[in-house]
Design an enzyme around this catalytic site. Structure first.
Site, PDB file in Angstrom:
ATOM      1  N   GLY A  31       3.406   3.670  13.414  1.00 47.19           N
ATOM      2  CA  GLY A  31       4.219   2.552  13.394  1.00 47.19           C
ATOM      3  C   GLY A  31       4.174   1.676  14.742  1.00 47.19           C
ATOM      4  N   CYS A  34      13.405  11.324   7.332  1.00 47.28           N
ATOM      5  CA  CYS A  34      13.617  10.535   8.486  1.00 47.28           C
ATOM      6  C   CYS A  34      15.219  10.754   8.928  1.00 47.28           C
ATOM      7  CB  CYS A  34      13.173   9.219   8.563  1.00 47.28           C
ATOM      8  SG  CYS A  34      11.641   8.955   8.117  1.00 47.28           S
ATOM      9  N   GLU A  46      11.210   1.158   9.644  1.00 51.53           N
ATOM     10  CA  GLU A  46      11.894   2.520   9.721  1.00 51.53           C
ATOM     11  C   GLU A  46      11.010   3.631  10.055  1.00 51.53           C
ATOM     12  OE1 GLU A  46      13.328   5.630   8.628  1.00 51.53           O
ATOM     13  OE2 GLU A  46      13.577   4.794   6.778  1.00 51.53           O
ATOM     14  N   GLU A 101      10.414  15.875  15.500  1.00 52.00           N
ATOM     15  CA  GLU A 101      10.685  15.733  14.028  1.00 52.00           C
ATOM     16  C   GLU A 101       9.985  16.670  13.378  1.00 52.00           C
ATOM     17  OE1 GLU A 101      11.809  12.343  11.054  1.00 52.00           O
ATOM     18  OE2 GLU A 101       9.946  11.987  12.423  1.00 52.00           O
ATOM     19  N   LYS A 117       0.598  -1.056  -0.027  1.00 49.31           N
ATOM     20  CA  LYS A 117      -0.160   0.115  -0.204  1.00 49.31           C
ATOM     21  C   LYS A 117       0.825   1.327  -0.093  1.00 49.31           C
ATOM     22  CE  LYS A 117      -1.673   2.532   3.190  1.00 49.31           C
ATOM     23  NZ  LYS A 117      -1.621   3.887   2.567  1.00 49.31           N
TER      24      LYS A 117
END
Length: 515
Positions: free
Chosen positions: A259, A310, A276, A410, A198
């Site tokens: 995640g 990232c 990741e 982040e 996906k």
């Protein structure tokens, strides 16, 4: 507008006007080796982040489509030829895929630019790495080996077999829309797995092109299946893949929060998981660093892909002895970035991917203005051409407190936090004072210091006198702490898609007592 500022290409869309006016493609799902619409007949459109025009129209899959794609992959694994093919056959398909992708590199890079805002030159660089990834795993397909244990006892033989894990479900992001899927797909195919993927609703086109290229390369139907969906249905599709007992492994790249949700869903069937996730990587510059290289590379480390990466080096730790001079050099280098039309070959930074991402980054710019000192940037690039656009000027904040939100969260945009330090011990402490651990760098002329710092910083990847793009893409990539589980790339990336089976063989008859 001068080259040191941020080129106002948005006011003049001529570099890409002809390619945009050619019309946006309409694409279906890819299931069992063929394109087909979503069961509901629904579609969604993707807007070009540069000018808001329609970049593409895609089938809007739902749980029924995901279930069908999973079933296709399951049959291809349980009954199909691919898991049982000779290594040479899998090698040949992956090598042909690399060649076909190379032949269509310009078209794929353009599709990435139109959907994600990634400059076409940056996309071509991503494609170069992607092609090498296919070639690398094609080679490893010829180097798959087990083990034999024959010396421990005289009447037994032990074997260690490495077998494909089975059906793999991949959920991939928009920021590296061809490389990120391929670092999962290539090793999975090399060992004989089948795949359901996906892609992000923000950049689905490259993965659908890849599915067609793999079919052209000879990949059997059902081995790779693609289910596209919009943001709302995407969560349903992702959950269906992660929850399915017919899926043996999940690999996810994205935010740490998402995640965790994927992991919770996957735990219901105890399937393998690799992830990741986010990062807030420290790039450490000591006073004895190669000054000019460190400054230029440190700017690229946070500006590449408009900071939507990232592993971006967004926390820059600079030793106080050179702090003021180094920040001045950073500002000069940052002003050399060319912000503008993604299809223009001179552009180094495109727009952010969508309104949500733009609002997120703007929010952090507001936080940064309260927490630190703006050196350069801090908002939209100068000029009327960028008013109301999704562009953000590359921004440097100085004298940032490592405990602040700007340093700890982040941003996922072209925003750099400069944090001064005094000693090597200070630098290591600051670098490790984060919940992330994906990447990092150290700049110094002392090899002893470089090794000490590399060993002391808890992160999955470290660069020495460099940051990204050093030509070693086949080394493992992954994170410590909240930055992920497992590894991609390299041999360890291939091992993520293998099960280990031990076989114990009795040889001859055991001697009887007294016989």
């Amino acid at each position: 507008m001068a080259a040191t500022t941020h080129t106002a290409a948005r006011a003049d869309a001529r570099p890409g006007a002809e390619r945009r006016s050619a019309g946006a493609p309409r694409s279906d799902l890819w299931i069992d080796g063929a394109a087909r619409p979503a069961r509901s007949g629904a579609t969604f459109t993707r807007s070009d982040p540069f000018d808001g025009s329609v970049a593409g129209t895609y089938a809007n899959g739902d749980e029924r489509d995901a279930t069908e794609a999973i079933g296709s992959a399951r049959r291809a694994f349980d009954e199909g030829a691919w898991p049982r093919a000779r290594a040479r056959e899998r090698y040949a398909v992956l090598m042909r895929a690399a060649r076909i992708l190379s032949d269509h590199a310009s078209a794929v890079a353009e599709r990435m630019a139109l959907e994600s805002g990634k400059p076409v030159t940056t996309g071509l660089g991503e494609l170069g790495t992607t092609i090498r990834t296919f070639e690398y795993y094609a080679g490893l397909a010829l180097d798959l080996e087990g083990e034999a244990v024959s010396e421990r006892v005289p009447d037994a033989l032990g074997l260690v077999l490495h077998e494909p894990v089975g059906v793999c479900g991949f959920i991939t992001p928009w920021n590296f829309p061809i490389l990120n899927p391929v670092v999962k797909i290539a090793p999975a195919l090399a060992v004989g797995c089948t795949v359901v993927i996906k892609p992000s609703h923000l950049c689905s086109g490259p993965v659908l092109l890849l599915a067609r290229y793999l079919a052209e390369a000879g990949l059997p139907g059902g081995v790779l299946n693609v289910v596209t969906s919009d943001l709302e249905r995407g969560g349903v599709v992702g959950q269906a893949i992660a929850a399915s007992p017919l899926v043996d492994k999940i690999a996810f790249t994205g935010s740490t929060a998402t995640g965790r949700a994927v992991m919770r869903t996957a735990s219901g069937t105890n399937k393998r998981v690799s992830m990741e996730l986010g990062g807030k990587s420290a790039n450490i510059v000591f006073a004895d660093a190669p000054f000019d290289d460190a400054a230029a590379t440190s700017v690229r480390a946070f500006c590449h892909n408009s900071g939507q990466q990232c592993s971006a080096g967004t926390r820059l730790l600079v030793q106080r002895d050179i702090h003021e001079r180094f920040v001045e050099a950073l500002a000069r280098e940052t002003r050399r970035q060319t912000v503008g039309e993604p299809l223009a070959e001179t552009t180094t930074m495109g727009p952010l991917v969508n309104d949500d991402q733009h609002r997120r980054v703007q929010g952090y710019l507001d936080i940064g203005r309260r927490e630190a000192r703006v050196v350069v940037g801090g908002g939209a690039p100068p000029g009327d051409a960028f008013a109301g656009s999704l562009f953000v000027a590359p921004t440097i904040f100085d004298d940032v407190d490592n405990a602040s939100r700007l340093a700890q969260e982040e941003v996922f945009g072209p925003v750099l936090s400069v944090i001064p330090f005094t000693t090597e011990e200070d630098a290591v402490r600051l670098a490790n004072d984060t919940r992330y651990g994906l990447a990092g760098g150290v700049w110094t002329s002392s090899i002893d210091r470089a090794i000490r710092v590399v060993k002391a910083v808890r992160t999955g990847k470290m660069f020495v006198n460099a940051y990204n793009n050093v030509g070693l893409e086949d080394l493992p990539h992954g994170g410590y702490k909240d930055s992920g589980i497992g590894r991609e790339q390299g041999r360890r990336g291939l091992e993520e898609f293998q099960e280990v089976k031990t076989v114990q063989i009795k040889i001859g008859r055991s001697p009887t007592a007294g016989g």
